[in-house]
Scaffold this active site. Sequence first.
Site, PDB file in Angstrom:
ATOM      1  N   GLY A 137      -1.150   3.047  -5.531  1.00  0.00           N
ATOM      2  CA  GLY A 137      -2.194   3.981  -5.924  1.00  0.00           C
ATOM      3  C   GLY A 137      -1.627   5.095  -6.784  1.00  0.00           C
ATOM      4  O   GLY A 137      -1.395   4.932  -7.984  1.00  0.00           O
ATOM      5  N   GLY A 138      -1.354   6.234  -6.168  1.00  0.00           N
ATOM      6  CA  GLY A 138      -0.921   7.433  -6.886  1.00  0.00           C
ATOM      7  C   GLY A 138       0.199   7.203  -7.897  1.00  0.00           C
ATOM      8  O   GLY A 138       0.147   7.702  -9.032  1.00  0.00           O
ATOM      9  N   SER A 189       1.625   4.661  -0.247  1.00  0.00           N
ATOM     10  CA  SER A 189       2.709   5.555  -0.677  1.00  0.00           C
ATOM     11  C   SER A 189       3.942   4.810  -1.199  1.00  0.00           C
ATOM     12  O   SER A 189       5.077   5.231  -0.955  1.00  0.00           O
ATOM     13  CB  SER A 189       3.080   6.527   0.436  1.00  0.00           C
ATOM     14  OG  SER A 189       1.959   7.348   0.768  1.00  0.00           O
ATOM     15  N   GLY A 211      -1.894   7.443   0.330  1.00  0.00           N
ATOM     16  CA  GLY A 211      -2.067   8.772  -0.254  1.00  0.00           C
ATOM     17  C   GLY A 211      -1.526   9.897   0.599  1.00  0.00           C
ATOM     18  O   GLY A 211      -1.802  11.062   0.345  1.00  0.00           O
ATOM     19  N   GLU A 217     -10.620   2.452   1.321  1.00  0.00           N
ATOM     20  CA  GLU A 217     -11.566   3.498   0.901  1.00  0.00           C
ATOM     21  C   GLU A 217     -12.977   2.931   0.785  1.00  0.00           C
ATOM     22  O   GLU A 217     -13.961   3.616   1.081  1.00  0.00           O
ATOM     23  CB  GLU A 217     -11.091   4.133  -0.418  1.00  0.00           C
ATOM     24  CG  GLU A 217      -9.899   5.050  -0.167  1.00  0.00           C
ATOM     25  CD  GLU A 217      -8.904   5.155  -1.311  1.00  0.00           C
ATOM     26  OE1 GLU A 217      -9.250   4.831  -2.455  1.00  0.00           O
ATOM     27  OE2 GLU A 217      -7.753   5.558  -1.034  1.00  0.00           O
ATOM     28  N   HIS A 243     -10.831  -2.658  -0.123  1.00  0.00           N
ATOM     29  CA  HIS A 243      -9.880  -1.546   0.004  1.00  0.00           C
ATOM     30  C   HIS A 243     -10.337  -0.612   1.129  1.00  0.00           C
ATOM     31  O   HIS A 243     -11.537  -0.455   1.361  1.00  0.00           O
ATOM     32  CB  HIS A 243      -9.803  -0.784  -1.321  1.00  0.00           C
ATOM     33  CG  HIS A 243      -8.722   0.243  -1.332  1.00  0.00           C
ATOM     34  ND1 HIS A 243      -8.901   1.492  -0.777  1.00  0.00           N
ATOM     35  CD2 HIS A 243      -7.447   0.196  -1.772  1.00  0.00           C
ATOM     36  CE1 HIS A 243      -7.771   2.173  -0.903  1.00  0.00           C
ATOM     37  NE2 HIS A 243      -6.869   1.412  -1.500  1.00  0.00           N
ATOM     38  N   GLU A 296      -2.294  -2.729   3.834  1.00  0.00           N
ATOM     39  CA  GLU A 296      -2.237  -1.297   3.565  1.00  0.00           C
ATOM     40  C   GLU A 296      -2.604  -0.515   4.828  1.00  0.00           C
ATOM     41  O   GLU A 296      -3.787  -0.323   5.114  1.00  0.00           O
ATOM     42  CB  GLU A 296      -3.227  -0.930   2.460  1.00  0.00           C
ATOM     43  CG  GLU A 296      -2.978  -1.646   1.150  1.00  0.00           C
ATOM     44  CD  GLU A 296      -3.566  -0.867  -0.025  1.00  0.00           C
ATOM     45  OE1 GLU A 296      -2.782  -0.471  -0.899  1.00  0.00           O
ATOM     46  OE2 GLU A 296      -4.771  -0.621  -0.046  1.00  0.00           O
ATOM     47  N   ASN A 319      -3.577   0.375  -8.575  1.00  0.00           N
ATOM     48  CA  ASN A 319      -4.969   0.692  -8.266  1.00  0.00           C
ATOM     49  C   ASN A 319      -5.201   2.133  -8.709  1.00  0.00           C
ATOM     50  O   ASN A 319      -4.790   3.062  -8.028  1.00  0.00           O
ATOM     51  CB  ASN A 319      -5.198   0.519  -6.762  1.00  0.00           C
ATOM     52  CG  ASN A 319      -6.552   1.042  -6.312  1.00  0.00           C
ATOM     53  OD1 ASN A 319      -7.433   1.295  -7.128  1.00  0.00           O
ATOM     54  ND2 ASN A 319      -6.711   1.191  -5.003  1.00  0.00           N
ATOM     55  N   TRP A 320      -5.866   2.279  -9.851  1.00  0.00           N
ATOM     56  CA  TRP A 320      -6.023   3.628 -10.417  1.00  0.00           C
ATOM     57  C   TRP A 320      -7.080   4.448  -9.702  1.00  0.00           C
ATOM     58  O   TRP A 320      -7.215   5.642  -9.933  1.00  0.00           O
ATOM     59  CB  TRP A 320      -6.375   3.538 -11.908  1.00  0.00           C
ATOM     60  CG  TRP A 320      -5.312   2.912 -12.766  1.00  0.00           C
ATOM     61  CD1 TRP A 320      -4.122   2.345 -12.364  1.00  0.00           C
ATOM     62  CD2 TRP A 320      -5.350   2.781 -14.194  1.00  0.00           C
ATOM     63  NE1 TRP A 320      -3.420   1.882 -13.452  1.00  0.00           N
ATOM     64  CE2 TRP A 320      -4.153   2.133 -14.582  1.00  0.00           C
ATOM     65  CE3 TRP A 320      -6.269   3.141 -15.174  1.00  0.00           C
ATOM     66  CZ2 TRP A 320      -3.862   1.848 -15.925  1.00  0.00           C
ATOM     67  CZ3 TRP A 320      -5.985   2.858 -16.504  1.00  0.00           C
ATOM     68  CH2 TRP A 320      -4.789   2.221 -16.873  1.00  0.00           C
ATOM     69  N   LYS A 321      -7.876   3.797  -8.870  1.00  0.00           N
ATOM     70  CA  LYS A 321      -8.967   4.483  -8.159  1.00  0.00           C
ATOM     71  C   LYS A 321      -9.858   5.224  -9.168  1.00  0.00           C
ATOM     72  O   LYS A 321     -10.033   4.736 -10.271  1.00  0.00           O
ATOM     73  CB  LYS A 321      -8.401   5.416  -7.072  1.00  0.00           C
ATOM     74  CG  LYS A 321      -7.423   4.660  -6.166  1.00  0.00           C
ATOM     75  CD  LYS A 321      -7.027   5.415  -4.929  1.00  0.00           C
ATOM     76  CE  LYS A 321      -6.057   4.551  -4.130  1.00  0.00           C
ATOM     77  NZ  LYS A 321      -5.664   5.169  -2.870  1.00  0.00           N
TER      78      LYS A 321
HETATM   79  P1  PGA Z   1      -1.169   5.206  -2.554  1.00  0.00           P
HETATM   80  O1  PGA Z   1      -2.481   4.252  -2.500  1.00  0.00           O
HETATM   81  O2  PGA Z   1      -0.095   4.400  -3.254  1.00  0.00           O
HETATM   82  O3  PGA Z   1      -1.599   6.403  -3.356  1.00  0.00           O
HETATM   83  O4  PGA Z   1      -0.808   5.525  -1.161  1.00  0.00           O
HETATM   84  C1  PGA Z   1      -2.372   2.875  -2.255  1.00  0.00           C
HETATM   85  C2  PGA Z   1      -3.722   2.242  -2.279  1.00  0.00           C
HETATM   86  O5  PGA Z   1      -4.691   2.856  -1.796  1.00  0.00           O
HETATM   87  O6  PGA Z   1      -3.893   1.106  -2.785  1.00  0.00           O
END
Ligand code: PGA
Length: 253
Positions: free
Chosen positions: A235-236, A214, A174, A98, A96, A168, A9-11
């Site tokens: 994500g990251g 994470s 993050g 967010e 998600h 999640e 997930n590149w956001k």
């Molecule tokens: P993260 O994000 O790996 O940066 O913690 C995961 C996500 O939000 O899908």
Amino acid sequence: MRKPIIAGNWKMHKTIRESLELVNGLTRELTGVTDRAEVVVCPPFTALTVAADALLDSGIGLGAQNLFWEKQGAFTGEVSAAMLVDAGCQYVIIGHSERRGLFGETNEGVNRKLKAALAVKLIPIVCVGETLMEREKNLTFTVVEEQLVKGLAGIGAEEMKRTVIAYEPVWAIGTGRTATPKQAEEVHAFIRTRLARIFDDAVAGTVRIQYGGSVKPDNIAELMNEEDIDGALVGGASLTIESFSAIVRGAIA
Ligand code: PGA
């Protein structure tokens, strides 16, 4: 057996040029791996079409990070499920944390989005998970249960089998604070039991449940060792060729 599914997930990261570099690098690094794990990248909307071209015949799938449930109309700024298919997507992330936390998405909205995605044969990745406050108040199962029951309302068994769930915990996203494999497995097992109750054992046994929060190259293997963890939503660590390909390799090692 459930095929592992690792999605990036590149956001809100990467220009078109940067997206191409990442996609081309992953295609190079991951040839021959995609028969053992389903690998998916979810770039921002602006890079979807070029990523789709670059991913042709790579074995790597393409997903979007969101959609809107209406087919078309006066919905400024929104993108429909059919538009995602048109852009070359096979997957879409829905609900998600967010989106829920920053943009006010509700379980009812998630349900409408899920139905819109399934109607055009996109593979939905439906996100659930509790906040730190909810965990500390022992509300993890209550919150996740409500997200599942409301989010999956009215979905047929065959549709559910195609749907991926991502657990999640919001406090692990993050923050560098991963759930321990045992903490994650406890909720994954709970989700599978709940799916068996809403649908049946066969459906629950088929659905892939990803962990997200994470995930890194050095913790993926121990997470994947758990019985009900079938992959990761990253994500990251999905933003570089090195770390994302290391995670994919670690997941099937
Ligand atoms: P993260 O994000 O790996 O940066 O913690 C995961 C996500 O939000 O899908």
